[in-house]
Design an enzyme around this catalytic site. Structure first.
Site, PDB file in Angstrom:
ATOM      1  N   TYR A  95       0.828  -1.211   0.000  1.00 48.96           N
ATOM      2  CA  TYR A  95       0.000   0.000   0.000  1.00 48.96           C
ATOM      3  C   TYR A  95       0.861   1.260   0.000  1.00 48.96           C
ATOM      4  O   TYR A  95       0.471   2.286  -0.559  1.00 48.96           O
ATOM      5  CB  TYR A  95      -0.949  -0.006   1.201  1.00 48.96           C
ATOM      6  N   GLU A 137      -8.437  -6.698   5.179  1.00 46.90           N
ATOM      7  CA  GLU A 137      -7.699  -7.828   4.614  1.00 46.90           C
ATOM      8  C   GLU A 137      -7.002  -8.647   5.695  1.00 46.90           C
ATOM      9  O   GLU A 137      -6.874  -9.875   5.581  1.00 46.90           O
ATOM     10  CB  GLU A 137      -6.713  -7.310   3.568  1.00 46.90           C
TER      11      GLU A 137
END
Length: 404
Positions: A95, A137
Site C-alpha cells: 500500500y 484484509e
C-alpha cells in the site's frame, strides 16, 4: 483524520476525476510499473492492456472522493476489493508503494493545480483508505488460516484430473501437493491460480470460480479456452491451462475468496441465471443446495451459443432428476438438431418468455455471465417487479458494473 478543509479539497477534485480519471489512473499504473516492475507479477497485465483495470480504479477513486464525508456507503465495494486483494496475496507494505505513486501521479497530471495542500489532503485520504483496507484484509487472512486446511499466500496444487466439459470448457481437479486438507469455501467463491507466462516473462495470477460443492479434499475450476487470431494477455492463462497444463502438473493456488456467495440460511426460492462460462459459480451453489438436502424451490436458467459449447448439461439434468424442486430452462442461440419440448428455447436468455416460471415470490436471483448479459437480466428482473435487494451478480474481472 481528514479535516473539514481537507475533505473539501478532495471533493473539489471530483469534476477533474470525472473528466480525466482514466488519464490519471493510466499514468499511475505506467509510473508504478516503471518504478516497481516486480509488481507486474502481481497485477493482471491483461486487464492493463484492455484498460479495464485503469477504468475500474478511476471509478473507485471517483467514488471515494464523492463519498469522502461518509466512506461507509462504499462498504460493499471495499469488501469486494478486499477479497480480490487477499486472493492476490496483497500485503500491507504494498500500500505504501501504491500511495507514493498515486500521489506523485496526481501531482504530475494536475501540474500547477496540484497545490501542496491538495496533495497533503489526498495523502491523508489515501492513508485513511489504506488503513481501512489493511484492517479488512488482515481479518480475511486470519479467517483463511483459521480454517481446517486453510493457508495464506501461494500453495502448490497438483492437477490430478482434466475433464472436457464442452468444446470450449475443461475442468481441472486440483489437489494439494502436501497431501493435506483444503479449506472449505462458500459456494460462489473463487481461487486465484498463478502460472509463469514465457511470452511475457512474468508470473500471472487469474481468478477462477470454484465449480464444485465444498468437499474438503480438492478444488475444481472450469476454464474456457479463448479463441481468435489475437489472444490478449487476459486469455493467456486460460489457454495455457488448456494447452500446456496436464494431469500431474503443479500450479500455485491462493485460498478461496469472494463475496458473491449463496445465502444458505434462507428457505425461500432461488433462481440461477447464467450465460456461457458464467455458470461456474452457480454450479457450485446448485450442487451445494442439492447435496445438503435443502428443500428450496430452485430454478436453473442458462444460455449457451449452442449445445456443443454447453458445459455441465448432463450433471444439471442428473441433479434435476434427483430433486423435484429443481426446474431447468436452457436457451441456445442456435441449434442443429431438434430440442426437447420441455425446458428448452431458441434464442438468448429472455426472462419475459419464462414469466412466472422464473419470477417466484421472495426468490433470490443470482446472475453471472458477460457484463451485457448481466445488465440485460438485471433490468429485466427489475422491470418484472423483482426488488433490487434480491438480485445478486458477479462480474468476472475488475468490477465495472454498478447496477445496485
Amino acid at each position: 483524520m481528514l479535516t473539514a478543509k481537507q475533505k473539501e479539497l478532495v471533493k473539489a477534485t471530483v469534476p477533474i476525476l470525472r473528466e480525466h480519471g482514466f488519464a490519471l489512473t493510466s499514468h499511475f499504473y505506467k509510473r508504478m510499473f516503471s518504478h516497481n516492475p516486480d509488481l507486474k507479477n502481481t497485477f493482471n497485465m491483461g486487464n492493463q492492456q484492455s484498460g479495464k483495470q485503469q477504468t475500474a480504479l478511476a471509478m473507485a477513486v471517483l467514488a471515494y472522493a464523492e463519498n469522502i464525508d461518509d466512506p461507509s456507503v462504499l462498504a460493499a465495494a471495499v469488501t469486494k476489493i478486499g477479497h480480490k486483494h487477499v486472493s492476490l496475496d496483497i500485503r500491507p507494505e504494498q500500500y505504501a508503494i501504491v500511495g507514493r505513486n498515486l500521489l506523485a501521479s496526481i501531482s504530475e497530471v494536475l501540474g500547477e493545480g496540484a497545490t501542496p495542500e491538495l496533495i497533503e489532503a489526498w495523502g491523508v485520504a489515501y492513508k485513511q483508505l489504506a488503513n481501512l483496507m489493511i484492517g479488512l484484509e488482515s481479518n480475511l487472512y486470519r479467517d483463511a488460516v483459521a480454517k481446517d486446511g486453510g493457508w495464506t499466500g501461494w500453495r502448490p496444487f497438483m492437477v490430478k484430473q482434466r475433464v472436457k466439459e464442452s468444446e470450449e470448457i475443461t475442468s481441472f481437479y486440483l489437489h494439494p501437493v502436501d497431501g493435506g486438507k483444503v479449506a472449505d469455501f462458500l459456494p460462489g467463491q473463487y481461487i486465484s491460480v498463478r502460472l509463469f507466462l514465457p511470452e511475457m516473462k512474468l508470473f500471472q495470477p487469474r481468478q477462477y470460480s470454484l465449480s464444485n460443492a465444498p468437499n474438503g479434499a480438492f478444488y475444481r475450476i472450469s476454464v474456457k479456452k479463448e479463441t481468435g487470431a489475437h489472444i490478449r494477455p487476459d486469455g493467456m492463462i486460460s489457454n495455457r491451462l488448456h494447452d500446456f497444463v496436464q494431469e500431474g502438473d503443479i500450479i500455485e493456488v491462493a485460498p478461496p475468496a469472494g463475496d458473491f456467495v449463496l445465502d444458505a440460511n434462507k428457505n425461500t426460492p432461488v433462481v440461477f441465471i447464467s450465460g456461457g462460462v458464467g455458470q461456474t459459480p452457480l454450479i457450485s451453489m446448485l450442487e451445494s443446495l442439492v447435496n445438503t438436502g435443502h428443500n428450496r424451490e430452485i430454478v436453473w436458467i442458462h444460455g449457451s451459443r449452442n449445445k456443443a459449447v454447453h458445459a455441465f448439461h448432463e450433471p444439471v439434468v442428473t441433479l434435476a432428476n434427483q430433486n423435484n424442486k429443481l426446474k431447468k430452462h436452457i436457451f441456445y442461440d442456435s441449434h442443429h438438431e431438434p430440442l426437447p419440448v420441455e425446458g428448452y428455447y431458441t434464442g438468448v436468455v429472455d426472462l419475459n418468455v419464462l414469466q412466472d416460471k422464473a419470477i417466484l415470490p421472495d426468490a433470490d436471483y443470482y446472475i453471472c455471465g458477460p457484463a451485457p448479459f448481466i445488465r440485460k437480466q438485471y433490468h429485466d428482473l427489475t422491470a418484472l417487479g423483482v426488488p433490487k435487494t434480491l438480485i445478486h451478480y458477479e462480474e468476472f474481472g475488475p468490477a465495472m458494473l454498478t447496477l445496485n
